[in-house]
Design a protein around this motif. Structure first.
Motif, PDB file in Angstrom:
ATOM      1  N   LEU A   2       0.816  -1.216   0.000  1.00  0.00           N
ATOM      2  CA  LEU A   2       0.000   0.000   0.000  1.00  0.00           C
ATOM      3  C   LEU A   2       0.849   1.265   0.000  1.00  0.00           C
ATOM      4  O   LEU A   2       0.506   2.260  -0.662  1.00  0.00           O
ATOM      5  CB  LEU A   2      -0.917   0.013   1.226  1.00  0.00           C
ATOM      6  N   LEU A   3       1.967   1.251   0.729  1.00  0.00           N
ATOM      7  CA  LEU A   3       2.731   2.475   0.966  1.00  0.00           C
ATOM      8  C   LEU A   3       3.869   2.707  -0.024  1.00  0.00           C
ATOM      9  O   LEU A   3       4.414   3.816  -0.060  1.00  0.00           O
ATOM     10  CB  LEU A   3       3.314   2.447   2.387  1.00  0.00           C
ATOM     11  N   ARG A   4       4.238   1.707  -0.802  1.00  0.00           N
ATOM     12  CA  ARG A   4       5.354   1.909  -1.717  1.00  0.00           C
ATOM     13  C   ARG A   4       4.962   2.904  -2.822  1.00  0.00           C
ATOM     14  O   ARG A   4       3.779   3.198  -3.046  1.00  0.00           O
ATOM     15  CB  ARG A   4       5.797   0.584  -2.327  1.00  0.00           C
ATOM     16  N   GLU A   5       5.953   3.404  -3.562  1.00  0.00           N
ATOM     17  CA  GLU A   5       5.699   4.462  -4.535  1.00  0.00           C
ATOM     18  C   GLU A   5       4.838   4.008  -5.709  1.00  0.00           C
ATOM     19  O   GLU A   5       4.239   4.840  -6.395  1.00  0.00           O
ATOM     20  CB  GLU A   5       7.031   5.016  -5.059  1.00  0.00           C
ATOM     21  N   THR A   6       4.747   2.718  -5.930  1.00  0.00           N
ATOM     22  CA  THR A   6       3.859   2.205  -6.972  1.00  0.00           C
ATOM     23  C   THR A   6       2.611   1.570  -6.368  1.00  0.00           C
ATOM     24  O   THR A   6       1.894   0.842  -7.048  1.00  0.00           O
ATOM     25  CB  THR A   6       4.592   1.168  -7.842  1.00  0.00           C
ATOM     26  N   GLY A   7       2.366   1.838  -5.091  1.00  0.00           N
ATOM     27  CA  GLY A   7       1.251   1.226  -4.395  1.00  0.00           C
ATOM     28  C   GLY A   7      -0.061   1.945  -4.604  1.00  0.00           C
ATOM     29  O   GLY A   7      -0.164   2.950  -5.337  1.00  0.00           O
ATOM     30  N   LEU A   8      -1.085   1.451  -3.935  1.00  0.00           N
ATOM     31  CA  LEU A   8      -2.441   1.952  -4.104  1.00  0.00           C
ATOM     32  C   LEU A   8      -2.561   3.413  -3.688  1.00  0.00           C
ATOM     33  O   LEU A   8      -3.194   4.214  -4.390  1.00  0.00           O
ATOM     34  CB  LEU A   8      -3.413   1.089  -3.286  1.00  0.00           C
ATOM     35  N   ILE A   9      -1.979   3.801  -2.571  1.00  0.00           N
ATOM     36  CA  ILE A   9      -2.118   5.176  -2.086  1.00  0.00           C
ATOM     37  C   ILE A   9      -1.434   6.158  -3.016  1.00  0.00           C
ATOM     38  O   ILE A   9      -1.999   7.208  -3.372  1.00  0.00           O
ATOM     39  CB  ILE A   9      -1.544   5.286  -0.659  1.00  0.00           C
ATOM     40  N   SER A  10      -0.239   5.840  -3.446  1.00  0.00           N
ATOM     41  CA  SER A  10       0.482   6.715  -4.368  1.00  0.00           C
ATOM     42  C   SER A  10      -0.262   6.856  -5.693  1.00  0.00           C
ATOM     43  O   SER A  10      -0.394   7.965  -6.236  1.00  0.00           O
ATOM     44  CB  SER A  10       1.895   6.176  -4.611  1.00  0.00           C
ATOM     45  N   ASN A  11      -0.774   5.750  -6.212  1.00  0.00           N
ATOM     46  CA  ASN A  11      -1.519   5.794  -7.479  1.00  0.00           C
ATOM     47  C   ASN A  11      -2.813   6.596  -7.327  1.00  0.00           C
ATOM     48  O   ASN A  11      -3.220   7.323  -8.241  1.00  0.00           O
ATOM     49  CB  ASN A  11      -1.832   4.382  -7.961  1.00  0.00           C
ATOM     50  N   ALA A  12      -3.464   6.458  -6.162  1.00  0.00           N
ATOM     51  CA  ALA A  12      -4.712   7.207  -5.931  1.00  0.00           C
ATOM     52  C   ALA A  12      -4.432   8.706  -5.882  1.00  0.00           C
ATOM     53  O   ALA A  12      -5.201   9.507  -6.438  1.00  0.00           O
ATOM     54  CB  ALA A  12      -5.359   6.735  -4.636  1.00  0.00           C
ATOM     55  N   LEU A  13      -3.355   9.107  -5.232  1.00  0.00           N
ATOM     56  CA  LEU A  13      -3.009  10.521  -5.164  1.00  0.00           C
ATOM     57  C   LEU A  13      -2.683  11.084  -6.547  1.00  0.00           C
ATOM     58  O   LEU A  13      -3.062  12.221  -6.872  1.00  0.00           O
ATOM     59  CB  LEU A  13      -1.814  10.724  -4.226  1.00  0.00           C
ATOM     60  N   GLN A  14      -2.008  10.279  -7.363  1.00  0.00           N
ATOM     61  CA  GLN A  14      -1.711  10.721  -8.716  1.00  0.00           C
ATOM     62  C   GLN A  14      -2.979  10.810  -9.556  1.00  0.00           C
ATOM     63  O   GLN A  14      -3.167  11.743 -10.331  1.00  0.00           O
ATOM     64  CB  GLN A  14      -0.721   9.759  -9.374  1.00  0.00           C
ATOM     65  N   GLY A  15      -3.869   9.837  -9.380  1.00  0.00           N
ATOM     66  CA  GLY A  15      -5.113   9.837 -10.131  1.00  0.00           C
ATOM     67  C   GLY A  15      -6.006  11.008  -9.782  1.00  0.00           C
ATOM     68  O   GLY A  15      -6.724  11.534 -10.641  1.00  0.00           O
ATOM     69  N   LEU A  16      -5.970  11.454  -8.534  1.00  0.00           N
ATOM     70  CA  LEU A  16      -6.775  12.606  -8.097  1.00  0.00           C
ATOM     71  C   LEU A  16      -6.090  13.931  -8.407  1.00  0.00           C
ATOM     72  O   LEU A  16      -6.682  15.001  -8.158  1.00  0.00           O
ATOM     73  CB  LEU A  16      -7.053  12.505  -6.595  1.00  0.00           C
ATOM     74  N   GLY A  17      -4.895  13.883  -8.934  1.00  0.00           N
ATOM     75  CA  GLY A  17      -4.177  15.105  -9.279  1.00  0.00           C
ATOM     76  C   GLY A  17      -3.537  15.805  -8.090  1.00  0.00           C
ATOM     77  O   GLY A  17      -3.089  16.945  -8.209  1.00  0.00           O
ATOM     78  N   ILE A  18      -3.479  15.125  -6.942  1.00  0.00           N
ATOM     79  CA  ILE A  18      -2.884  15.740  -5.746  1.00  0.00           C
ATOM     80  C   ILE A  18      -1.372  15.784  -5.859  1.00  0.00           C
ATOM     81  O   ILE A  18      -0.724  16.736  -5.420  1.00  0.00           O
ATOM     82  CB  ILE A  18      -3.326  14.968  -4.491  1.00  0.00           C
ATOM     83  N   THR A  19      -0.783  14.757  -6.453  1.00  0.00           N
ATOM     84  CA  THR A  19       0.662  14.723  -6.682  1.00  0.00           C
ATOM     85  C   THR A  19       0.931  14.537  -8.174  1.00  0.00           C
ATOM     86  O   THR A  19       0.125  13.942  -8.899  1.00  0.00           O
ATOM     87  CB  THR A  19       1.324  13.589  -5.889  1.00  0.00           C
ATOM     88  N   SER A  20       2.066  15.041  -8.587  1.00  0.00           N
ATOM     89  CA  SER A  20       2.421  14.941 -10.008  1.00  0.00           C
ATOM     90  C   SER A  20       3.232  13.701 -10.329  1.00  0.00           C
ATOM     91  O   SER A  20       3.460  13.387 -11.495  1.00  0.00           O
ATOM     92  CB  SER A  20       3.219  16.176 -10.428  1.00  0.00           C
ATOM     93  N   GLY A  21       3.671  12.991  -9.310  1.00  0.00           N
ATOM     94  CA  GLY A  21       4.470  11.805  -9.526  1.00  0.00           C
ATOM     95  C   GLY A  21       4.326  10.838  -8.368  1.00  0.00           C
ATOM     96  O   GLY A  21       3.608  11.101  -7.395  1.00  0.00           O
TER      97      GLY A  21
END
Length: 285
Positions: free
Chosen positions: A123-142
């Motif tokens: 869940l917490l790794r950079e390719t995990g669910l949370i990171s992907n969700a933040l990118q999908g919502l536009g909160i983070t750029s990477g």
């Protein structure tokens, strides 16, 4: 009378043998080992140099202090999260809902700790669910790496020990008469007053019991800080592991183990003193 004593000793003997063989004798052996000073190849003397080496190297006391502080923080967070859950299950939920909620608390413990920790790593790794969700919502750029930091360690410690806080709390709160809460409101108290003056004092034995177990589990945890904290985890159990397995310095590793045992025992005693509880009363409830 004699038959009753015989039955007692027959029932107690397996437990006594278990404690002696797996706890008392190994600890005595480790204590003797921790007092051995190597003066030449296969030549040892008795002394306290291993304990002096702990105090002389700043990284060891610092790692122990860091481990204690984070274990206390994890215990407090576990209580803050677990208390409302336990109160809801014990006093509000009814019938099948109550059983279902308790079962949900048990579900994570149907698998081993390493599986639960790896789940958090996914869940917490950079390719995990949370990171992907933040990118999908536009909160983070990477991608964002949430692993290998103190927050990840605390998440893992709280998650892996939550049940050991909830169970004693449910057991204690469930025995509280609902009339006590009703009387508190009838006498003009609000929710905060009832919570702090009635519920928490009544649940104190369960709170102390859960806190002791969670704190001891966090303090002696090796797997969770190592996997979620990485090289920056700096957990004292990792130092003990390093002395035994990596450096083959069993004498210093044994000394570290007894230092950790003495520290945890002193802190548990202090908690009991500050809370006004006794160990027998806490375990009895």
């Amino acid at each position: 009378m004699r038959e009753g004593k015989l039955v007692f000793w027959l029932l107690f003997a397996p437990f006594a043998a278990w404690i002696a063989l797996l706890i008392v004798i190994p600890h005595i052996d480790m204590l003797i080992l921790s007092l051995r000073e190597k003066v030449a190849p296969r030549v040892y003397e008795t002394g306290f140099r291993n304990y002096a080496d702990f105090a002389a190297t700043w990284v060891y006391p610092w790692t122990l202090l860091r481990t204690v502080v984070f274990s206390i923080i994890a215990t407090v967070l576990t209580f803050l999260i677990g208390f409302p859950v336990a109160y809801y299950i014990a006093k509000i939920a009814q019938g099948r809902t109550k059983a279902a909620l308790f079962m949900l608390c048990l579900l994570p413990f149907w698998v081993s700790e390493i599986v639960r920790v790896f789940g958090w790593m996914l869940l917490l790794r950079e390719t995990g669910l949370i990171s992907n969700a933040l990118q999908g919502l536009g909160i983070t750029s990477g991608p964002v790496e949430f692993l290998y930091n103190d927050a990840a360690i605390l998440i893992g410690l709280v998650y892996t020990s939550m049940l050991f806080m909830i169970v004693p709390l449910i057991s204690t709160i469930d025995g509280m008469d609902d009339a006590l809460v009703e009387a508190g409101y009838d006498l003009g108290g609000n929710g905060w007053t009832v919570l702090t003056r009635i519920v928490i004092p009544y649940a104190m034995p369960g709170i102390i019991a859960g806190s002791i177990v969670v704190f001891m589990l966090a303090l002696g945890n090796y797997l969770t800080p190592t996997l979620l904290g990485g090289k920056s985890g700096q957990w004292f159990t990792a130092q003990i592991y390093s002395q035994f397995i990596t450096r083959f310095n069993w004498e210093l590793g044994s000394a570290f183990g007894f230092i950790l045992l003495a520290t945890s025992s002193a802190l548990v005693w202090l908690l009991l003193r500050l809370s006004g509880q006794s160990l027998s009363n806490t375990l009895g409830r």
